[in-house]
Design a protein around this motif. Structure first.
Motif, PDB file in Angstrom:
ATOM      1  N   VAL A  90     -54.988 -57.904   1.678  1.00 23.12           N
ATOM      2  CA  VAL A  90     -55.984 -57.805   0.439  1.00 23.12           C
ATOM      3  C   VAL A  90     -56.532 -56.405   0.396  1.00 23.12           C
ATOM      4  CG1 VAL A  90     -58.665 -58.059   0.066  1.00 23.12           C
ATOM      5  CG2 VAL A  90     -57.341 -59.677   1.506  1.00 23.12           C
ATOM      6  N   SER A  91     -56.028 -55.496   1.004  1.00 27.76           N
ATOM      7  CA  SER A  91     -56.501 -53.655   0.998  1.00 27.76           C
ATOM      8  C   SER A  91     -55.039 -53.359  -0.167  1.00 27.76           C
ATOM      9  CB  SER A  91     -56.633 -53.127   2.403  1.00 27.76           C
ATOM     10  OG  SER A  91     -55.119 -53.606   2.544  1.00 27.76           O
ATOM     11  N   ALA A  92     -53.791 -53.690   0.342  1.00 30.76           N
ATOM     12  CA  ALA A  92     -52.880 -53.381  -1.038  1.00 30.76           C
ATOM     13  C   ALA A  92     -53.020 -54.218  -2.098  1.00 30.76           C
ATOM     14  CB  ALA A  92     -51.377 -54.509   0.204  1.00 30.76           C
ATOM     15  N   PHE A  93     -53.803 -55.507  -2.242  1.00 32.74           N
ATOM     16  CA  PHE A  93     -53.973 -55.755  -3.648  1.00 32.74           C
ATOM     17  C   PHE A  93     -54.765 -54.742  -4.417  1.00 32.74           C
ATOM     18  CE2 PHE A  93     -56.938 -58.380  -5.874  1.00 32.74           C
ATOM     19  CZ  PHE A  93     -55.985 -58.506  -6.991  1.00 32.74           C
ATOM     20  N   LEU A  94     -56.324 -54.931  -3.189  1.00 30.10           N
ATOM     21  CA  LEU A  94     -57.138 -53.555  -3.998  1.00 30.10           C
ATOM     22  C   LEU A  94     -56.634 -52.220  -4.101  1.00 30.10           C
ATOM     23  CD1 LEU A  94     -59.856 -54.437  -1.974  1.00 30.10           C
ATOM     24  CD2 LEU A  94     -59.953 -54.972  -3.844  1.00 30.10           C
ATOM     25  N   PHE A  95     -55.889 -51.371  -3.729  1.00 33.89           N
ATOM     26  CA  PHE A  95     -54.725 -49.936  -4.171  1.00 33.89           C
ATOM     27  C   PHE A  95     -53.915 -50.567  -5.315  1.00 33.89           C
ATOM     28  CE2 PHE A  95     -51.393 -46.982  -3.717  1.00 33.89           C
ATOM     29  CZ  PHE A  95     -52.347 -46.258  -3.609  1.00 33.89           C
ATOM     30  N   SER A  96     -53.051 -51.809  -5.458  1.00 31.23           N
ATOM     31  CA  SER A  96     -52.419 -51.862  -7.009  1.00 31.23           C
ATOM     32  C   SER A  96     -53.066 -51.686  -7.435  1.00 31.23           C
ATOM     33  CB  SER A  96     -52.080 -53.376  -6.514  1.00 31.23           C
ATOM     34  OG  SER A  96     -51.955 -53.825  -7.744  1.00 31.23           O
ATOM     35  N   ILE A  97     -54.985 -52.465  -7.948  1.00 25.23           N
ATOM     36  CA  ILE A  97     -55.967 -53.134  -8.421  1.00 25.23           C
ATOM     37  C   ILE A  97     -56.370 -50.673  -8.918  1.00 25.23           C
ATOM     38  CG2 ILE A  97     -58.257 -53.308  -9.682  1.00 25.23           C
ATOM     39  CD1 ILE A  97     -57.732 -55.360  -8.302  1.00 25.23           C
ATOM     40  N   GLU A  98     -56.785 -50.108  -8.218  1.00 24.28           N
ATOM     41  CA  GLU A  98     -56.822 -49.261  -8.267  1.00 24.28           C
ATOM     42  C   GLU A  98     -56.121 -48.185  -9.188  1.00 24.28           C
ATOM     43  OE1 GLU A  98     -58.616 -47.506  -5.067  1.00 24.28           O
ATOM     44  OE2 GLU A  98     -59.860 -49.194  -4.160  1.00 24.28           O
ATOM     45  N   THR A  99     -54.893 -48.605  -8.411  1.00 27.03           N
ATOM     46  CA  THR A  99     -53.380 -47.363  -9.570  1.00 27.03           C
ATOM     47  C   THR A  99     -53.569 -47.867 -10.629  1.00 27.03           C
ATOM     48  OG1 THR A  99     -52.608 -47.527  -6.992  1.00 27.03           O
ATOM     49  CG2 THR A  99     -51.443 -46.846  -9.144  1.00 27.03           C
ATOM     50  N   GLU A 100     -53.254 -49.642 -11.386  1.00 31.22           N
ATOM     51  CA  GLU A 100     -52.737 -49.140 -12.436  1.00 31.22           C
ATOM     52  C   GLU A 100     -54.059 -48.776 -13.039  1.00 31.22           C
ATOM     53  OE1 GLU A 100     -51.618 -53.675 -14.727  1.00 31.22           O
ATOM     54  OE2 GLU A 100     -50.695 -53.336 -12.533  1.00 31.22           O
ATOM     55  N   THR A 101     -55.548 -49.572 -12.970  1.00 26.58           N
ATOM     56  CA  THR A 101     -56.706 -49.507 -13.699  1.00 26.58           C
ATOM     57  C   THR A 101     -57.136 -47.516 -13.550  1.00 26.58           C
ATOM     58  OG1 THR A 101     -58.128 -49.824 -12.204  1.00 26.58           O
ATOM     59  CG2 THR A 101     -57.398 -51.232 -13.737  1.00 26.58           C
ATOM     60  N   THR A 102     -56.334 -46.801 -13.112  1.00 29.90           N
ATOM     61  CA  THR A 102     -56.385 -45.412 -12.751  1.00 29.90           C
ATOM     62  C   THR A 102     -59.083 -44.886 -12.105  1.00 29.90           C
ATOM     63  OG1 THR A 102     -57.306 -45.139 -15.394  1.00 29.90           O
ATOM     64  CG2 THR A 102     -54.747 -44.693 -14.187  1.00 29.90           C
ATOM     65  N   ILE A 103     -58.618 -46.176 -11.342  1.00 31.05           N
ATOM     66  CA  ILE A 103     -60.143 -46.116 -10.837  1.00 31.05           C
ATOM     67  C   ILE A 103     -60.070 -44.818 -10.072  1.00 31.05           C
ATOM     68  CG2 ILE A 103     -61.827 -47.755  -9.584  1.00 31.05           C
ATOM     69  CD1 ILE A 103     -60.809 -50.258 -11.163  1.00 31.05           C
ATOM     70  N   GLY A 104     -58.977 -45.346  -8.859  1.00 32.64           N
ATOM     71  CA  GLY A 104     -58.993 -44.490  -7.700  1.00 32.64           C
ATOM     72  C   GLY A 104     -60.701 -44.160  -6.676  1.00 32.64           C
ATOM     73  N   TYR A 105     -60.550 -44.660  -5.864  1.00 32.72           N
ATOM     74  CA  TYR A 105     -62.037 -45.195  -5.188  1.00 32.72           C
ATOM     75  C   TYR A 105     -61.620 -43.475  -3.930  1.00 32.72           C
ATOM     76  CZ  TYR A 105     -64.020 -49.304  -7.715  1.00 32.72           C
ATOM     77  OH  TYR A 105     -64.189 -50.305  -8.696  1.00 32.72           O
ATOM     78  N   GLY A 106     -61.040 -43.242  -3.556  1.00 31.53           N
ATOM     79  CA  GLY A 106     -60.693 -42.623  -2.782  1.00 31.53           C
ATOM     80  C   GLY A 106     -60.208 -42.743  -1.835  1.00 31.53           C
ATOM     81  N   HIS A 107     -60.727 -44.487  -1.258  1.00 31.10           N
ATOM     82  CA  HIS A 107     -61.061 -44.376   0.159  1.00 31.10           C
ATOM     83  C   HIS A 107     -59.214 -44.980   0.517  1.00 31.10           C
ATOM     84  CE1 HIS A 107     -62.383 -46.348   4.132  1.00 31.10           C
ATOM     85  NE2 HIS A 107     -61.477 -47.248   3.866  1.00 31.10           N
ATOM     86  N   ARG A 108     -58.478 -45.524  -0.145  1.00 27.51           N
ATOM     87  CA  ARG A 108     -56.634 -46.077   0.017  1.00 27.51           C
ATOM     88  C   ARG A 108     -56.193 -44.957  -1.316  1.00 27.51           C
ATOM     89  NH1 ARG A 108     -59.202 -50.272   0.919  1.00 27.51           N
ATOM     90  NH2 ARG A 108     -59.747 -50.907  -1.303  1.00 27.51           N
ATOM     91  N   VAL A 109     -55.120 -43.593  -0.691  1.00 29.42           N
ATOM     92  CA  VAL A 109     -55.130 -43.043  -0.759  1.00 29.42           C
ATOM     93  C   VAL A 109     -52.901 -42.685  -0.436  1.00 29.42           C
ATOM     94  CG1 VAL A 109     -55.953 -40.672   0.107  1.00 29.42           C
ATOM     95  CG2 VAL A 109     -54.801 -40.535  -1.880  1.00 29.42           C
ATOM     96  N   ILE A 110     -52.381 -42.307  -1.643  1.00 24.54           N
ATOM     97  CA  ILE A 110     -51.054 -42.620  -0.967  1.00 24.54           C
ATOM     98  C   ILE A 110     -50.660 -41.152  -0.006  1.00 24.54           C
ATOM     99  CG2 ILE A 110     -49.769 -41.470  -3.486  1.00 24.54           C
ATOM    100  CD1 ILE A 110     -47.305 -43.332  -2.373  1.00 24.54           C
ATOM    101  N   THR A 111     -49.626 -40.839   0.875  1.00 24.48           N
ATOM    102  CA  THR A 111     -49.306 -39.907   1.356  1.00 24.48           C
ATOM    103  C   THR A 111     -48.327 -39.169   0.944  1.00 24.48           C
ATOM    104  OG1 THR A 111     -48.413 -40.482   2.971  1.00 24.48           O
ATOM    105  CG2 THR A 111     -50.479 -40.530   3.317  1.00 24.48           C
ATOM    106  N   ASP A 112     -48.314 -37.579   1.428  1.00 24.76           N
ATOM    107  CA  ASP A 112     -46.852 -37.222   0.400  1.00 24.76           C
ATOM    108  C   ASP A 112     -44.755 -37.940   1.147  1.00 24.76           C
ATOM    109  OD1 ASP A 112     -47.657 -35.531   2.974  1.00 24.76           O
ATOM    110  OD2 ASP A 112     -48.637 -33.898   2.078  1.00 24.76           O
ATOM    111  N   LYS A 113     -45.563 -37.983   2.702  1.00 26.51           N
ATOM    112  CA  LYS A 113     -44.851 -38.887   3.317  1.00 26.51           C
ATOM    113  C   LYS A 113     -44.496 -40.269   3.955  1.00 26.51           C
ATOM    114  CE  LYS A 113     -45.796 -35.611   6.032  1.00 26.51           C
ATOM    115  NZ  LYS A 113     -44.870 -34.229   5.620  1.00 26.51           N
ATOM    116  N   CYS A 114     -43.706 -40.665   1.724  1.00 28.24           N
ATOM    117  CA  CYS A 114     -43.807 -41.812   2.067  1.00 28.24           C
ATOM    118  C   CYS A 114     -43.210 -41.474   0.568  1.00 28.24           C
ATOM    119  CB  CYS A 114     -44.413 -42.960   1.744  1.00 28.24           C
ATOM    120  SG  CYS A 114     -43.973 -44.979   1.210  1.00 28.24           S
ATOM    121  N   PRO A 115     -41.385 -41.453   0.244  1.00 28.74           N
ATOM    122  CA  PRO A 115     -40.716 -41.179  -1.403  1.00 28.74           C
ATOM    123  C   PRO A 115     -41.041 -42.826  -1.898  1.00 28.74           C
ATOM    124  CG  PRO A 115     -39.076 -41.167   1.058  1.00 28.74           C
ATOM    125  CD  PRO A 115     -41.070 -40.955   1.185  1.00 28.74           C
ATOM    126  N   GLU A 116     -39.712 -43.900  -0.949  1.00 26.50           N
ATOM    127  CA  GLU A 116     -40.515 -45.365  -2.168  1.00 26.50           C
ATOM    128  C   GLU A 116     -41.931 -45.260  -2.647  1.00 26.50           C
ATOM    129  OE1 GLU A 116     -41.429 -45.689   2.728  1.00 26.50           O
ATOM    130  OE2 GLU A 116     -40.457 -44.544   1.444  1.00 26.50           O
TER     131      GLU A 116
END
Length: 342
Positions: A90-116
């Motif tokens: 569910v949180s992955a689905f919400l992060f997908s929505i935030e990424t594609e719609t450029t909402i970016g709430y700030g609670h879930r964010v990608i780190t620089d330790k994950c090249p994939e």
């Protein structure tokens, strides 16, 4: 008798395409196919396009977190996950929505330790922009289509045949109900009638042009007030040999097409209507609509379809011209004889 219309009074064409085997052609022009869909299907495709991409990339985000072991180290603060605060699908689905719609709430964010994850983020951002541009473009074109503008372009319910300047004319009336005008408006008319050639070939629904002023430019309209479009029945007209009695027994359809640009949007608009043989009134004329008021002209659309009977010969245009020629010849020869008698 009941006759199947080729074009309905509201402009809808009664033609259905059957046994189309090359259906792939619809997919090669997918944009036009989506625009041509009915509204309920367009909305369904619009919703599914976003929902499927969100679910698809949400599943990939969850799969990356699962493969890296992020879901097993949710309480381990020393562990650097691919996406912070991603604890399930569910949180992955919400992060997908935030990424594609450029909402970016700030609670879930990608780190620089994950090249994939970085590669997936770039891919989703690009594909999401493409989907957004495509679907929004389809909806914008569908909303801005000038089809509804044609609803305020009206045609008379009947066509009439009567004399104009001692010549038989087929006439119908057109009008525009809006204050914004149709720019570069033009009118065309076609006779739809089956015929058989001299070689025995049967042509169903053969189309013949009816001249409504193309040679003189009268087919280009300044459609500010209702206009009566006239087709003069001369030797080039398919009604040249048609009398009132023949018209009542004939089987044909007259399709009229009004085209122009919508003044507000600049898009091309087309309105269509048709008249069957029993909708052509011989010996009638349209009632006047325009009156001069104080400082302006007023159009009474209440009588737009109203016609009044007028004296009209029941013979064909050919017979009428021949009778007029005989009358003129008789007058020409009778004048010298009268002078001789004096």
């Amino acid at each position: 008798r009941l006759r199947q219309r080729y074009v309905e009074k509201d402009g809808k064409c009664n033609v259905q395409h059957g046994n189309v085997r090359e259906t792939y052609r619809y997919l090669t022009d997918i944009f036009t196919t989506l625009v041509d869909l009915k509204w309920r299907f367009s909305l369904l495709v619009f919703i599914l396009a976003y929902a499927v991409t969100w679910l698809f990339f949400g599943l990939i985000w969850w799969f990356i977190a699962y493969c890296r072991g992020d879901l097993e180290h949710l309480e381990d603060h020393a562990w650097t996950p691919c996406v912070n605060n991603l604890n399930g699908f569910v949180s992955a689905f919400l992060f997908s929505i935030e990424t594609e719609t450029t909402i970016g709430y700030g609670h879930r964010v990608i780190t620089d330790k994950c090249p994939e994850g970085i590669v997936l983020l770039l891919l989703q951002a690009i594909l999401g922009s493409m989907v957004n541009a495509f679907m929004v473009g389809c909806m914008f074109v569908k909303i801005s289509q000038p089809n509804k503008r044609a609803e305020t372009l009206v045609f008379s319910s009947h066509a009439v045949v009567s004399l104009r300047d001692d010549r038989l004319c087929l006439m119908f009336r057109v009008g525009d109900l809006r204050d914004s005008h149709i720019v570069e408006a033009s009118i065309r008319a076609k006779l739809i009638k089956s015929k058989q050639t001299q070689e025995g070939e049967f042509i169903p629904l053969d189309q013949t042009d009816l001249s409504v002023g193309f040679e003189t430019g009268d087919d280009r309209l300044f459609l500010v007030s209702p206009l009566i479009i006239s087709h003069e029945i001369d030797e080039r007209s398919p009604f040249w040999d048609v009398s009132r009695h023949q018209l009542e027994k004939d089987d044909f359809e007259i399709v009229v097409i009004l085209e122009g640009m919508v003044e507000a949007t600049g898009m091309t608009c087309q309105a269509r209507s048709s008249y069957l043989a029993d909708e052509v009134l011989w010996g009638h004329r349209f009632a006047p609509l325009l009156t001069l008021e104080e400082g302006f002209y007023e159009v009474d659309y209440g009588g737009f379809h109203q016609t009044v009977p007028v004296p009209t010969p029941a013979c064909s245009a050919r017979q009428l011209v021949a009778a007029a020629a005989r009358r003129d010849a008789h007058l020409y020869w009778s004048i010298p004889s009268r002078l001789d008698q004096q």
